[in-house]
Design an enzyme around this catalytic site. Structure first.
Site, PDB file in Angstrom:
ATOM      1  N   ASP A 265      57.392  13.343  52.424  1.00 11.79           N
ATOM      2  CA  ASP A 265      56.155  12.827  53.015  1.00 11.79           C
ATOM      3  C   ASP A 265      55.844  13.598  54.297  1.00 11.79           C
ATOM      4  O   ASP A 265      55.573  13.015  55.339  1.00 11.79           O
ATOM      5  CB  ASP A 265      56.309  11.329  53.302  1.00 11.79           C
ATOM      6  CG  ASP A 265      54.983  10.625  53.557  1.00 11.79           C
ATOM      7  OD1 ASP A 265      53.949  11.087  53.041  1.00 11.79           O
ATOM      8  OD2 ASP A 265      54.978   9.613  54.280  1.00 11.79           O
ATOM      9  N   ASN A 270      54.136  12.585  60.627  1.00  9.58           N
ATOM     10  CA  ASN A 270      55.600  12.534  60.693  1.00  9.58           C
ATOM     11  C   ASN A 270      56.186  13.720  61.450  1.00  9.58           C
ATOM     12  O   ASN A 270      57.400  13.932  61.423  1.00  9.58           O
ATOM     13  CB  ASN A 270      56.194  12.478  59.286  1.00  9.58           C
ATOM     14  CG  ASN A 270      56.114  11.087  58.689  1.00  9.58           C
ATOM     15  OD1 ASN A 270      56.159  10.090  59.408  1.00  9.58           O
ATOM     16  ND2 ASN A 270      55.995  11.008  57.370  1.00  9.58           N
ATOM     17  N   ASP A 288      61.251  10.183  59.827  1.00  9.13           N
ATOM     18  CA  ASP A 288      60.928   9.419  58.625  1.00  9.13           C
ATOM     19  C   ASP A 288      61.282  10.119  57.318  1.00  9.13           C
ATOM     20  O   ASP A 288      60.446  10.788  56.695  1.00  9.13           O
ATOM     21  CB  ASP A 288      59.450   9.042  58.624  1.00  9.13           C
ATOM     22  CG  ASP A 288      59.123   8.016  57.540  1.00  9.13           C
ATOM     23  OD1 ASP A 288      60.063   7.467  56.938  1.00  9.13           O
ATOM     24  OD2 ASP A 288      57.928   7.751  57.321  1.00  9.13           O
TER      25      ASP A 288
END
Length: 395
Positions: A265, A270, A288
């Site tokens: 992701d 992030n 993350d």
């Protein structure tokens, strides 16, 4: 596809049990010297809090995982990957080891109950309290009705701002960073965590939306048709990978595309960028790994691309310029950019639908599920079909 996270409107979501007192008690039970101040951070899938500490100590970040999304084994694989990256000095925010472990179980009284604070259960040390746990098991069913159990991890606070993706030097730097992530990721495979594949990101979310979610009647048939056509094109693109690897070793669906442990992701939200200063050279670090899984390397690159085709071509060239100084990149994977984007779009709709039992989602995504939303999705998927019929980006 996981079942819906929906419930009766009069039943509080498990996250409602995470009162400020419960969060503070859970973290202080691990020996962290919190001073009573905490701030909820932006996170929808999980619940994340910054807790301030006494005597000039740095703040800590407490992450409470969404119940029933990941198993203990899957989270520990995430943590192991993060710690492996940290050992190789890849700049990421890894979980802290506290009392000998990175993952902790926290039992919190349900929002309907008026009980004292949470009890922290150290799973790794259950053998040291065998008799005590035998007694606890006798009350397991009763406790399950009066408390919620969360997986929790702690990490150090790290600041930064979004990267400036219109700067070619920033993109080149991010390319080098991703190459380092993938060098570690390819050392071994995940065993428990899932793969980015056609079933879990495409066909299963589509089926769930059609069978278990109430799409507006005026949009349902057209969305069903265009999503079917889009996934057929995704399947076709993934099957053109050649024959350099077996299908069993390539869960993304393409027999010729190598898969490895990914961030999964890697979007700008992030990535945290710190400016150069007297004590630091500055640069990116990332957070993350909650969506870490097996998949092709290009999955971690395409979310950094935006704009028209010419813009994306330039951005991709900068990313690969940095990436290929450290690791080879299979250019055939460029044909997966639009198919992977299509999978994310369909999966995202189902992800939102399955979270509408969480008040945080209802507040943040109040536009979801409307007729206008689904009409927009039909147009977006039609556009994706056109993009997948075009030649892939080159760099």
């Amino acid at each position: 596809m996981r079942g819906p996270d929906l419930g009766a409107q009069n039943v509080l979501h498990p996250f409602a049990s995470l009162t400020p007192e419960a969060v503070l008690d859970a973290v202080s039970a691990l020996g962290v010297d919190v001073d009573g101040r905490l701030h909820a951070l932006s996170s929808y899938e999980n619940r994340v809090y910054e807790l301030c500490c006494n005597e000039g100590q740095e703040s800590v970040i407490a992450k409470f995982y969404r119940p029933k999304r990941w198993s203990r084994a899957q989270i520990l694989e995430e943590h192991a990957f993060a710690l492996a990256l940290e050992r190789e000095e890849v700049p990421m925010v890894a979980p802290m080891t506290v009392q000998g472990q990175t993952l902790h179980e926290v039992r919190v009284a349900t929002a309907q109950q008026d009980e004292d604070g949470p009890h922290v259960h150290e799973h790794e040390h259950e053998h040291e309290h065998e008799h005590e746990h035998e007694h606890e098991h006798e009350h397991e069913h009763a406790e399950s009705n009066t408390s919620e159990v969360f997986f929790m991890s702690l990490s150090p606070k790290r600041g930064g701002r979004w990267p400036e993706l219109d700067d070619p030097e920033v993109l080149t730097w991010l390319g080098r960073l991703l190459a380092r992530v993938h060098q570690v990721g390819e050392i071994q495979a995940f065993v428990s965590r899932p793969s980015l594949d056609m079933a879990s990101f495409g066909w299963e979310p589509r089926l769930w939306l059609l069978e278990d979610f109430s799409l507006p009647a005026e949009c349902r048939e057209e969305w069903a048709q265009v999503s079917q056509a889009a996934l057929a094109l995704v399947q076709e693109a993934m099957s053109r990978g050649g024959a350099t690897a077996s299908a069993a070793s390539s869960p993304s669906g393409g027999p010729g595309f190598k898969t490895l442990r990914l961030h999964g992701d890697f979007h700008p939200g992030n990535i945290l960028w710190t400016p150069a200063g007297e004590k630091t050279a500055g640069g990116p670090h990332f957070v993350d790994l909650d969506d870490a899984r097996m998949g092709p390397a290009v999955q971690d690159l395409w979310m950094l691309l935006n704009g028209e085709r010419a813009d994306q071509t330039l951005q991709l060239s900068c990313l690969l310029e940095g990436y290929e100084t450290l690791r080879d990149f299979d250019r055939r994977e460029l044909a997966l950019i639009e198919p992977l984007r299509t999978l994310r779009l369909i999966h995202y709709s189902a992800w939102l639908a399955q979270r509408m039992g969480d008040p945080a989602f209802v507040r943040a995504f109040d536009w979801f599920g409307t007729t206008s939303y689904w009409r927009d999705q039909i147009v977006v998927l039609q556009d994706q079909c056109e993009r997948m019929r075009e030649p892939p980006l080159v760099a």
